[in-house]
Design an enzyme around this catalytic site. Structure first.
Site, mmCIF file in Angstrom:
data_model
loop_
_atom_site.group_PDB
_atom_site.id
_atom_site.type_symbol
_atom_site.label_atom_id
_atom_site.label_comp_id
_atom_site.label_asym_id
_atom_site.label_seq_id
_atom_site.Cartn_x
_atom_site.Cartn_y
_atom_site.Cartn_z
ATOM 1 N N THR A 11 0.837 -1.196 0.000
ATOM 2 C CA THR A 11 0.000 0.000 0.000
ATOM 3 C C THR A 11 0.873 1.247 0.000
ATOM 4 O O THR A 11 2.045 1.200 0.376
ATOM 5 C CB THR A 11 -0.930 0.021 1.241
ATOM 6 O OG1 THR A 11 -1.828 1.114 1.151
ATOM 7 C CG2 THR A 11 -0.142 0.146 2.533
ATOM 8 N N ASP A 72 -7.541 -5.765 -0.012
ATOM 9 C CA ASP A 72 -8.512 -5.104 -0.875
ATOM 10 C C ASP A 72 -9.826 -5.125 -0.120
ATOM 11 O O ASP A 72 -10.171 -6.125 0.511
ATOM 12 C CB ASP A 72 -8.635 -5.824 -2.219
ATOM 13 C CG ASP A 72 -9.270 -4.908 -3.259
ATOM 14 O OD1 ASP A 72 -8.828 -3.749 -3.375
ATOM 15 O OD2 ASP A 72 -10.227 -5.326 -3.929
#
Ligand code: IMP
Length: 197
Positions: A11, A72
């Site tokens: 991320t 996700d």
């Protein structure tokens, strides 16, 4: 003493990295992809949370050494047939625009009696370009008719988790992190790493 093994979070969101670092403690050196110039941008072309999380973890672990953990997540609303789902971040027409996303959700839910919804998060742990394990967390709740609260992000002002009367945006991170989809998936990932890494 050996150095702590490296866990790279797939991320660029510093908030997510900090949350994961706090849960993992000092057993791992927790980094995210912002520490690596050579890290590729991974396109999220999957149609499920698992496919997208897998694309990110496998793609990044192909070029970086160590464990890679991706996630996700999104919102599934029963009255909308599970939408916005994997398209949660662009539901309002512009990627990452939470105000537009919430405005569209409120519009589509107008007059609907069925308000049930859940946040879902899937995490994938990969090494050397291959998935090693995946984990999923959900939190059930309901979509309200008017936004409430200023904390959190995304759909938090419209989502009341089961067993509560306040929205995630009113409850704040301390409470949210004890029951959120992401915290639940992360707890499983941390347990797996403790036993396998
Ligand atoms: P991502 O997996 O972090 O890219 O999240 C996808 C989208 O799902 C976000 O842009 C938000 O719209 C929504 N979302 C995911 N988790 C949350 C949450 O904890 N609160 C509110 N919205 C969320």
């Amino acid at each position: 003493m050996d150095p702590a093994p490296r866990l790279i979070i797939a991320t660029r969101n510093a908030h997510k990295t900090a949350e994961i670092r706090a849960m993992i403690g000092d057993r791992f050196e927790v980094l995210d992809v912002t520490s690596f110039l050579e890290c590729p941008e991974i396109e999220e072309t999957g149609t499920t949370f698992l496919e997208n999380a897998r694309l990110k973890a496998e793609g990044i672990s192909r070029v970086l050494d160590g464990w890679v953990l991706s996630d996700d997540s999104g919102l599934e609303v029963d009255a909308l047939g599970g939408a916005p789902g994997v398209w949660s971040s662009s539901f309002g027409g512009e990627e990452g625009n939470h105000a537009l996303n919430n405005a569209r959700l409120l519009r589509e839910m107008e007059g609907k009696a069925e308000r049930r919804a859940r946040f879902r998060c899937t995490m994938v742990l990969a090494q050397s370009g291959k998935e090693v394990a995946h984990f999923s967390g959900t939190v059930e709740g309901a979509i309200i008719a008017d936004a409430r609260g200023a904390m959190g992000f995304g759909y938090d002002p419209l989502f009341v988790p089961e067993g509560h009367t306040a929205t995630f945006a009113e409850l704040g991170d301390e409470v949210k992190n004890t029951l959120s989809h992401r915290a639940r998936a992360l707890t499983q990932a941390v347990e797996f790493l403790a036993g396998n890494a």
